[in-house]
Design a protein around this motif. Structure first.
Motif, short mmCIF file in Angstrom:
data_model
loop_
_atom_site.label_atom_id
_atom_site.label_comp_id
_atom_site.label_asym_id
_atom_site.label_seq_id
_atom_site.Cartn_x
_atom_site.Cartn_y
_atom_site.Cartn_z
N ASP A 97 6.01 -4.33 -0.35
CA ASP A 97 4.69 -3.92 -0.85
C ASP A 97 3.94 -3.18 0.25
O ASP A 97 4.47 -2.94 1.34
N ALA A 98 2.69 -2.86 -0.02
CA ALA A 98 1.91 -2.04 0.90
C ALA A 98 1.41 -2.80 2.11
O ALA A 98 1.04 -2.19 3.13
N PHE A 99 1.41 -4.12 2.05
CA PHE A 99 0.76 -4.91 3.09
C PHE A 99 1.61 -4.98 4.36
O PHE A 99 2.77 -5.34 4.32
N ARG A 100 0.99 -4.62 5.45
CA ARG A 100 1.59 -4.46 6.78
C ARG A 100 2.67 -3.37 6.73
O ARG A 100 3.74 -3.50 7.31
N SER A 101 2.37 -2.28 6.02
CA SER A 101 3.22 -1.11 6.06
C SER A 101 3.03 -0.34 7.35
O SER A 101 3.87 0.50 7.72
N SER A 102 1.94 -0.61 8.05
CA SER A 102 1.63 0.05 9.32
C SER A 102 0.72 -0.90 10.10
O SER A 102 0.51 -2.05 9.68
N ASP A 103 0.16 -0.42 11.20
CA ASP A 103 -0.85 -1.21 11.91
C ASP A 103 -2.24 -0.63 11.73
O ASP A 103 -3.22 -1.22 12.19
N HIS A 104 -2.33 0.53 11.08
CA HIS A 104 -3.61 1.16 10.77
C HIS A 104 -3.87 1.08 9.28
O HIS A 104 -2.95 1.25 8.47
N ASP A 105 -5.13 0.89 8.90
CA ASP A 105 -5.51 0.93 7.49
C ASP A 105 -5.71 2.37 7.05
O ASP A 105 -6.28 3.18 7.81
N PRO A 106 -5.29 2.71 5.84
CA PRO A 106 -5.58 4.06 5.33
C PRO A 106 -7.03 4.20 4.91
O PRO A 106 -7.69 3.23 4.52
N LEU A 107 -7.51 5.43 4.99
CA LEU A 107 -8.88 5.76 4.63
C LEU A 107 -8.83 6.74 3.46
O LEU A 107 -8.03 7.67 3.45
N VAL A 108 -9.68 6.53 2.45
CA VAL A 108 -9.66 7.34 1.24
C VAL A 108 -11.07 7.89 1.00
O VAL A 108 -12.06 7.16 1.11
N VAL A 109 -11.14 9.19 0.66
CA VAL A 109 -12.41 9.88 0.47
C VAL A 109 -12.42 10.54 -0.91
O VAL A 109 -11.43 11.16 -1.32
N GLY A 110 -13.54 10.43 -1.61
CA GLY A 110 -13.72 11.09 -2.89
C GLY A 110 -14.63 12.29 -2.76
O GLY A 110 -15.72 12.20 -2.19
N LEU A 111 -14.20 13.44 -3.31
CA LEU A 111 -14.97 14.68 -3.29
C LEU A 111 -15.28 15.10 -4.72
O LEU A 111 -14.45 14.93 -5.62
N THR A 112 -16.43 15.65 -4.91
CA THR A 112 -16.77 16.27 -6.19
C THR A 112 -17.04 17.75 -5.93
O THR A 112 -18.09 18.12 -5.39
#
Length: 815
Positions: A795-810
């Protein structure tokens, strides 16, 4: 809880009008000691950043007898409004609450967070996340008062079993409890037992930790009485003054049971019973009032009760003993560690022992070693000494070294880096710890005073059974109450060795997907932690690890479901590693869903930045660009996009600044300046300036600079970008308690950033950080060495040591 105050009762007896007792209504009539109290209040349920979907009120029976709740109710009022408690929905209660049992009342909520545990009562009331008033009433009818603009008359006050006012509430017990937030609740101390009739003393702001009737009961013990206001003493009051010269008579704890009774008859003489050999010193004399024992190097005989047994070879190899009759000096510890394995003399907790051994300072820890005699002479008891965090400024745990202690307050898991290797976790008061350079108001000295390292009483490295992993591995942000153990020392730090099991409340639940972001375009940034297709270099060591790593990365990217993702730490081997990742991702989400850009100038480092996007959602505007400026060790990747429907373009500038690691080349301004920013801060500032120059010189439309910038939120590189006209989107959209993406040395912070240029800022509608990695223990990653195989999940948990960041644009325009 206290009964109706004498002053208020007297006023009621003389028929004083309700308006005449306004000044007294901040302390209402209380239930008799030992009844039900409000043990937790949370009003941020479902809000942005909230860990839980619903508000709740938690009740607790701190008494010694069951209490019937039939005909009772929970009522809420705004902090300073004019509406009465009756104006809001009244939540009726029923059933009987056993001693030490909790009762969870679920209230109104929203869409964010995860559900509460199964509620025992459900209501529709919506509470304020920051300030309000909650009453537990011995009535099913709403109270026609609010304690402020409409004071509660004596007969109304008498119906209030408990009151909690928080934030700027104008009705409370004593003083108001702290203001709360979407991520904090008001928790009553000592797992619900603390009750001084002062909300500000009894309740603390901490991560919400809802408990229901199914939670293991935690009785307060006996018929409780109001807890005295003020901090408990760290050292018990002595029962007798120590004598400076021990008398040659056996010392017998009057509460202990001897294994052999000394007798004055010739058949039982001192030479026949070793328990007749008295101690030469009290433990406090051995410990002394400083860091080093005044008796170091001398052989002593001491008496105490065993409080912690860690004698086995894979444990500490000894036991803790404590004097049940402490001296009068709070600076001297009453506990001591005796290095004596069970093969020498097996003892157990509760044994009264007399121990002979040499006093040594073992790497800063006062102990007896070697131990030459251990005599078990009965049994005894020692109560744990209450401690609290943060410690006072300038203080240490030295006065309670090797003593049995308990921390009744809520403590938060703030580090688990060595959980798998050494069985260690670090707990902290007042929530998790943050990097001092990540945000204003954080002090590293204060961080230390808030911290408690919890060990597992073992010397085994990489044990097959890792503590705190059942039913799932503990996460940062999880909390616990009532940690109890003996306070040892080792490797330069005080270490609590638990003597009671520690149960963690899952107050930081996993989110299966990021918090939704608004807009018609979603972009993300993700450090892949060395995705390499070449085995044995960086990343996976073998094919099995590579398969496991790829499965986790795909799960993370699939969960983000972004239209474009900037990637860091992808192997710089042409398109091989990047295309392998895209192929595996498309195999999960559909052929052709994602495409990979080709980097025009990836540089010569082993890793490079990359970019993938959805061709069905975005079209390329011009070619991918980069920079040949040697200041960039990993040159940025620049690409302008437009929605396939047309409209306004935007540009991603994917970057990965120089790391903080120090080496011999870090000289001059790149050397560690001792300001918390570590090495190569000067280079990262130069890279930030070069990035701003690219945005300006290339006239990038709607530029969004994102990536792992290896700088925390208040460090010079971020300050440089912000001074150049870019705006941190996480600072704008992500609540401070949730604004982190990386864990280092037990401190959370934000190394991964998204900063928008001025023309794009008005198009940004939201941003979030998906905490799938920094909160998770490294024992859950793809590595096969040392990690127990049963803990791995694709699964996605501990896929890396950094958390991904998500941005929404309109973005406007288009069809």
């Amino acid at each position: 809880m206290r009964a109706l105050s004498r002053a208020l009762a007297a006023l009621a007896a003389f028929g004083v009008a309700a308006t005449g007792v306004t000044a007294l209504t901040s302390v209402p009539a209380q239930a008799e000691p030992g009844t039900v109290v409000i043990s937790q209040v949370y009003g941020g349920g479902g809000n942005t950043g909230a860990p839980l979907t619903n508000d709740f009120v938690e009740l607790f029976n701190r008494g010694s007898a069951p209490v019937a709740l039939d005909g009772w109710s929970v009522q809420y009022g705004s902090a300073t409004g004019t509406g009465t408690f009756a104006a809001n929905p009244v939540v009726p209660l029923s059933g009987t609450l056993a001693p030490g049992q909790y009762h969870l009342v679920q209230l109104g909520g929203g869409t964010n967070g995860v559900p509460l545990p199964a509620p025992d009562t459900t209501g529709a009331t919506n509470m304020s996340a920051t300030a309000g008033k909650v009453v537990l009433a011995r009535s099913a009818q709403g109270l026609a008062c609010n304690g402020g603009s409409t004071p509660c008359a004596p007969e109304q006050t008498a119906l209030i079993a408990d009151l909690v006012g928080y934030g700027n509430a104008n009705y409370f017990e004593g003083t108001a409890a702290p203001a709360l937030s979407a991520t904090t609740a008001a928790l009553r101390g000592d797992h619900g037992c603390a009750d001084t009739d002062v909300n500000g003393t009894d309740l603390q702001a901490a991560a919400p930790a809802p408990r229901n009737r199914a939670t293991t009961p935690a009785p307060c013990g006996g018929e409780p009485t109001p807890t005295p206001t003020g901090e408990p003493s760290a050292t018990p009051t002595p029962t007798a003054e120590p004598t400076s010269t021990p008398t040659p008579t056996p010392t017998v704890d009057p509460t202990s049971t001897p294994t052999s009774t000394p007798s004055s008859t010739p058949s039982s003489t001192p030479t026949e019973d070793p328990c007749w050999t008295p101690p030469t010193h009290q433990i406090a004399q051995v410990q002394g009032s400083g860091d080093v024992s005044p008796l170091a190097g001398q052989t002593v005989r001491v008496e105490g009760v065993v409080t912690g047994d860690f004698q086995e070879p894979d444990q500490l190899g000894g036991f803790f003993l404590q004097d049940p009759t402490p001296d009068a000096d709070p600076a001297t510890s009453e506990g001591l560690f005796a290095y004596a394995r069970s093969s020498f003399k097996d003892v157990k907790v509760g044994d009264r022992v007399l121990v002979t051994g040499k006093v040594v300072e073992y790497n800063g820890w006062t102990e007896l070693s070697p131990v030459t005699v251990v005599d078990v002479c009965g049994t005894g008891t020692v109560a744990p000494v209450r401690q609290s965090l943060p410690r006072a400024e300038g203080s240490t745990f030295e006065p309670v070294e090797s003593m049995l202690v308990t921390f009744p307050e809520p403590l938060t898991v703030t580090d688990h880096y060595n959980l798998g290797r050494y069985g260690e976790v670090t707990l902290s008061s007042e929530g998790r710890l943050f990097q001092a350079t990540d945000r204003p108001g954080v002090s590293e000295a204060a961080n230390e005073r808030r911290s408690l390292l919890v060990d597992d009483g073992s010397t085994r490295e990489n044990p097959p059974a890792i503590p705190y992993t059942d039913p799932r591995a503990v996460r940062l942000g999880d909390t616990t109450l009532g940690v109890t153990g003996v306070l040892g020392y080792g490797f330069g730090r005080y270490r609590l060795q638990p003597t009671k099991p520690i149960g963690f409340l899952r107050t930081n639940p996993r989110l299966p997907a990021p918090f939704p972001v608004l807009g018609n375009v979603k972009v993300a940034s993700f450090n892949t932690l060395n995705w390499f297709t070449t085995l044995g270099s960086r990343g996976a060591s073998n094919a099995e690890e590579q398969r496991r790593q790829l499965a986790k990365l795909v799960a993370a990217l699939k969960g983000m479901n972004a239209d474009a993702v900037g990637l860091m730490e992808v192997q710089n081997n042409g398109q091989s590693a990047l295309q392998a990742l895209v192929d595996a991702l498309n195999a999960e989400v559909g052929a052709g869903t994602y495409a990979a850009l080709s980097h025009p100038y990836p540089g010569t480092d082993q890793i490079h930045v990359a970019l993938i996007y959805k061709p069905a959602r975005l079209q390329l505007v011009g070619p991918a660009r980069s920079s040949t400026d040697p200041v960039f060790r990993r040159p940025p990747l620049i690409q302008t996009f437009r929605r396939v429907q047309g409209g306004e373009p935007f540009t991603l500038v994917v970057n990965h600044f120089k790391s903080k690691g120090c080496d011999t080349a870090a000289t001059g301004p790149d050397a560690d300046q001792g300001d918390g920013q570590s090495c190569y801060n000067g280079e990262r500032v130069r890279q930030a300036k070069a990035t701003l120059a690219l945005v300006e010189s290339l006239r990038l439309p709607n530029a969004l600079v994102l990536g792992d910038l290896n700088a925390y939120g208040e460090e010079d590189p971020i300050d440089t970008l912000e001074a150049g006209g870019l705006t941190s989107l996480t600072k704008r959209f992500v609540p401070a308690p949730l604004r982190y993406s990386y864990l280092f040395d037990g401190r959370s912070g934000e190394l991964d950033h998204a900063l928008a240029a001025r023309d794009l800022l008005r198009r940004v509608t939201s941003a979030t950080i998906w905490h799938i990695n920094s909160d998770e223990s490294r024992i859950l990653d793809y590595n096969t060495e040392y990690n127990p195989p049963g803990l791995y999940r694709p699964d996605a948990f501990r896929s890396s040591d950094h958390d991904p960041l998500v941005v929404g644009l309109t973005l406007p325009g288009g069809r």
